[in-house]
Design a protein around this motif. Sequence first.
Motif, PDB file in Angstrom:
ATOM      1  N   SER A   1       0.993  -1.125  -0.047  1.00  0.00           N
ATOM      2  CA  SER A   1      -0.130   0.126   0.019  1.00  0.00           C
ATOM      3  C   SER A   1       0.746   1.327  -0.066  1.00  0.00           C
ATOM      4  CB  SER A   1      -0.943   0.033   1.282  1.00  0.00           C
ATOM      5  OG  SER A   1      -1.740  -1.109   1.299  1.00  0.00           O
ATOM      6  N   GLU A   2       0.130   2.225  -0.461  1.00  0.00           N
ATOM      7  CA  GLU A   2       0.717   3.562  -0.277  1.00  0.00           C
ATOM      8  C   GLU A   2       1.231   3.983   0.969  1.00  0.00           C
ATOM      9  OE1 GLU A   2      -1.553   6.551  -2.032  1.00  0.00           O
ATOM     10  OE2 GLU A   2      -0.199   8.205  -1.765  1.00  0.00           O
ATOM     11  N   ILE A   3       2.150   4.685   1.116  1.00  0.00           N
ATOM     12  CA  ILE A   3       2.675   5.063   2.561  1.00  0.00           C
ATOM     13  C   ILE A   3       1.990   6.406   2.610  1.00  0.00           C
ATOM     14  CG2 ILE A   3       4.839   6.005   3.757  1.00  0.00           C
ATOM     15  CD1 ILE A   3       6.460   4.323   1.801  1.00  0.00           C
ATOM     16  N   VAL A   4       1.369   6.417   4.060  1.00  0.00           N
ATOM     17  CA  VAL A   4       0.488   7.667   4.369  1.00  0.00           C
ATOM     18  C   VAL A   4       0.822   8.281   5.406  1.00  0.00           C
ATOM     19  CG1 VAL A   4      -2.054   8.191   4.706  1.00  0.00           C
ATOM     20  CG2 VAL A   4      -1.488   6.229   3.088  1.00  0.00           C
ATOM     21  N   ALA A   5       0.887   9.317   5.602  1.00  0.00           N
ATOM     22  CA  ALA A   5       0.852  10.488   6.667  1.00  0.00           C
ATOM     23  C   ALA A   5      -0.331  10.722   7.136  1.00  0.00           C
ATOM     24  CB  ALA A   5       1.392  11.740   6.244  1.00  0.00           C
ATOM     25  N   VAL A   6      -0.502  10.697   8.497  1.00  0.00           N
ATOM     26  CA  VAL A   6      -1.778  10.903   9.047  1.00  0.00           C
ATOM     27  C   VAL A   6      -1.774  12.513  10.018  1.00  0.00           C
ATOM     28  CG1 VAL A   6      -2.381   8.748   9.396  1.00  0.00           C
ATOM     29  CG2 VAL A   6      -1.078   9.727  11.388  1.00  0.00           C
ATOM     30  N   ARG A   7      -2.840  12.683  10.483  1.00  0.00           N
ATOM     31  CA  ARG A   7      -3.015  13.936  10.794  1.00  0.00           C
ATOM     32  C   ARG A   7      -1.826  14.363  12.095  1.00  0.00           C
ATOM     33  NH1 ARG A   7      -6.165  16.546  15.020  1.00  0.00           N
ATOM     34  NH2 ARG A   7      -7.245  14.391  15.669  1.00  0.00           N
ATOM     35  N   ASN A   8      -1.682  13.072  12.872  1.00  0.00           N
ATOM     36  CA  ASN A   8      -0.661  13.329  14.181  1.00  0.00           C
ATOM     37  C   ASN A   8       0.782  12.841  13.631  1.00  0.00           C
ATOM     38  OD1 ASN A   8      -2.620  14.325  15.744  1.00  0.00           O
ATOM     39  ND2 ASN A   8      -3.144  12.422  16.399  1.00  0.00           N
ATOM     40  N   THR A   9       1.071  12.961  12.544  1.00  0.00           N
ATOM     41  CA  THR A   9       2.220  12.476  11.948  1.00  0.00           C
ATOM     42  C   THR A   9       3.271  13.463  12.522  1.00  0.00           C
ATOM     43  OG1 THR A   9       1.760  11.167   9.962  1.00  0.00           O
ATOM     44  CG2 THR A   9       3.832  12.026  10.067  1.00  0.00           C
ATOM     45  N   TYR A  10       4.498  13.056  12.941  1.00  0.00           N
ATOM     46  CA  TYR A  10       5.626  14.256  13.264  1.00  0.00           C
ATOM     47  C   TYR A  10       6.721  14.097  12.150  1.00  0.00           C
ATOM     48  CZ  TYR A  10       3.581  13.342  17.858  1.00  0.00           C
ATOM     49  OH  TYR A  10       2.618  13.206  18.766  1.00  0.00           O
ATOM     50  N   TRP A  11       7.061  15.323  11.825  1.00  0.00           N
ATOM     51  CA  TRP A  11       7.776  15.508  10.761  1.00  0.00           C
ATOM     52  C   TRP A  11       9.299  15.822  11.257  1.00  0.00           C
ATOM     53  CZ3 TRP A  11       6.230  13.711   6.060  1.00  0.00           C
ATOM     54  CH2 TRP A  11       5.192  13.650   5.858  1.00  0.00           C
ATOM     55  N   GLY A  12      10.338  15.804  10.419  1.00  0.00           N
ATOM     56  CA  GLY A  12      11.623  16.419  10.770  1.00  0.00           C
ATOM     57  C   GLY A  12      11.539  17.849   9.803  1.00  0.00           C
ATOM     58  N   GLN A  13      12.456  18.203   9.883  1.00  0.00           N
ATOM     59  CA  GLN A  13      12.923  19.715   9.056  1.00  0.00           C
ATOM     60  C   GLN A  13      13.083  19.370   7.613  1.00  0.00           C
ATOM     61  OE1 GLN A  13      15.245  18.391  10.958  1.00  0.00           O
ATOM     62  NE2 GLN A  13      17.048  18.502   9.759  1.00  0.00           N
ATOM     63  N   GLY A  14      13.563  18.225   7.172  1.00  0.00           N
ATOM     64  CA  GLY A  14      14.090  17.831   5.833  1.00  0.00           C
ATOM     65  C   GLY A  14      15.647  18.073   5.826  1.00  0.00           C
ATOM     66  N   THR A  15      16.217  17.402   4.806  1.00  0.00           N
ATOM     67  CA  THR A  15      17.488  17.295   4.533  1.00  0.00           C
ATOM     68  C   THR A  15      17.513  17.146   2.906  1.00  0.00           C
ATOM     69  OG1 THR A  15      19.658  16.295   4.690  1.00  0.00           O
ATOM     70  CG2 THR A  15      17.798  14.816   4.413  1.00  0.00           C
ATOM     71  N   GLN A  16      18.304  17.945   2.305  1.00  0.00           N
ATOM     72  CA  GLN A  16      18.392  18.041   0.778  1.00  0.00           C
ATOM     73  C   GLN A  16      19.507  17.216   0.358  1.00  0.00           C
ATOM     74  OE1 GLN A  16      16.817  20.142  -1.021  1.00  0.00           O
ATOM     75  NE2 GLN A  16      17.743  19.040  -2.914  1.00  0.00           N
ATOM     76  N   VAL A  17      18.887  16.424  -0.715  1.00  0.00           N
ATOM     77  CA  VAL A  17      19.609  15.420  -1.666  1.00  0.00           C
ATOM     78  C   VAL A  17      19.706  15.806  -3.238  1.00  0.00           C
ATOM     79  CG1 VAL A  17      19.933  13.125  -2.537  1.00  0.00           C
ATOM     80  CG2 VAL A  17      19.050  13.624   0.055  1.00  0.00           C
ATOM     81  N   THR A  18      20.837  16.219  -3.651  1.00  0.00           N
ATOM     82  CA  THR A  18      20.907  16.818  -4.891  1.00  0.00           C
ATOM     83  C   THR A  18      21.669  15.653  -5.571  1.00  0.00           C
ATOM     84  OG1 THR A  18      20.881  18.939  -4.020  1.00  0.00           O
ATOM     85  CG2 THR A  18      21.637  18.528  -6.353  1.00  0.00           C
ATOM     86  N   VAL A  19      21.426  15.217  -6.675  1.00  0.00           N
ATOM     87  CA  VAL A  19      22.056  14.261  -7.425  1.00  0.00           C
ATOM     88  C   VAL A  19      22.258  14.819  -8.937  1.00  0.00           C
ATOM     89  CG1 VAL A  19      22.050  12.009  -8.687  1.00  0.00           C
ATOM     90  CG2 VAL A  19      20.795  12.313  -6.469  1.00  0.00           C
ATOM     91  N   SER A  20      23.675  15.171  -9.326  1.00  0.00           N
ATOM     92  CA  SER A  20      24.029  15.817 -10.593  1.00  0.00           C
ATOM     93  C   SER A  20      24.185  14.607 -11.548  1.00  0.00           C
ATOM     94  CB  SER A  20      25.305  16.405 -10.217  1.00  0.00           C
ATOM     95  OG  SER A  20      26.411  15.731  -9.682  1.00  0.00           O
TER      96      SER A  20
END
Length: 126
Positions: A106-125
């Motif tokens: 099944s698709e991976i699903v976030a819910v209303r109470n999902t806790y998120w990080g701030q994000g990290t950038q991945v750049t592929v050249s």
Amino acid sequence: QVQVVESGGGLVQAGGSLTLSCTASILTFDKYEMAWFRQAPGKEREGVSCITFNGGWQEYSDSVKGRFTISGNNAKNTVYLQMNSLKSEDTATYYCAANVICSEGSEIVAVRNTYWGQGTQVTVSS
């Protein structure tokens, strides 16, 4: 309140590898299913991979299956995303999430109470 922190992003050439790490502030594997999402500019957020409570099941999006591996270390409250054979289309901001729906086939699903990080950038050249 769960705090989620990602690390490990960066710039890599196509065909290369990166490992992302995600550390949560509480013991997550006993309570939450964990996941990695990504979002590229102008595109919708995509669930990339998830892992269940005891680490017994992992799910991957078709776009990364066979190239990415998710794993967890409960003692360190850490989830990893090993990314191999990276492609330019993998370029995105990657977010770690705690408390998601992670089910076989099944698709991976976030819910209303999902806790998120701030994000990290991945750049592929290319």
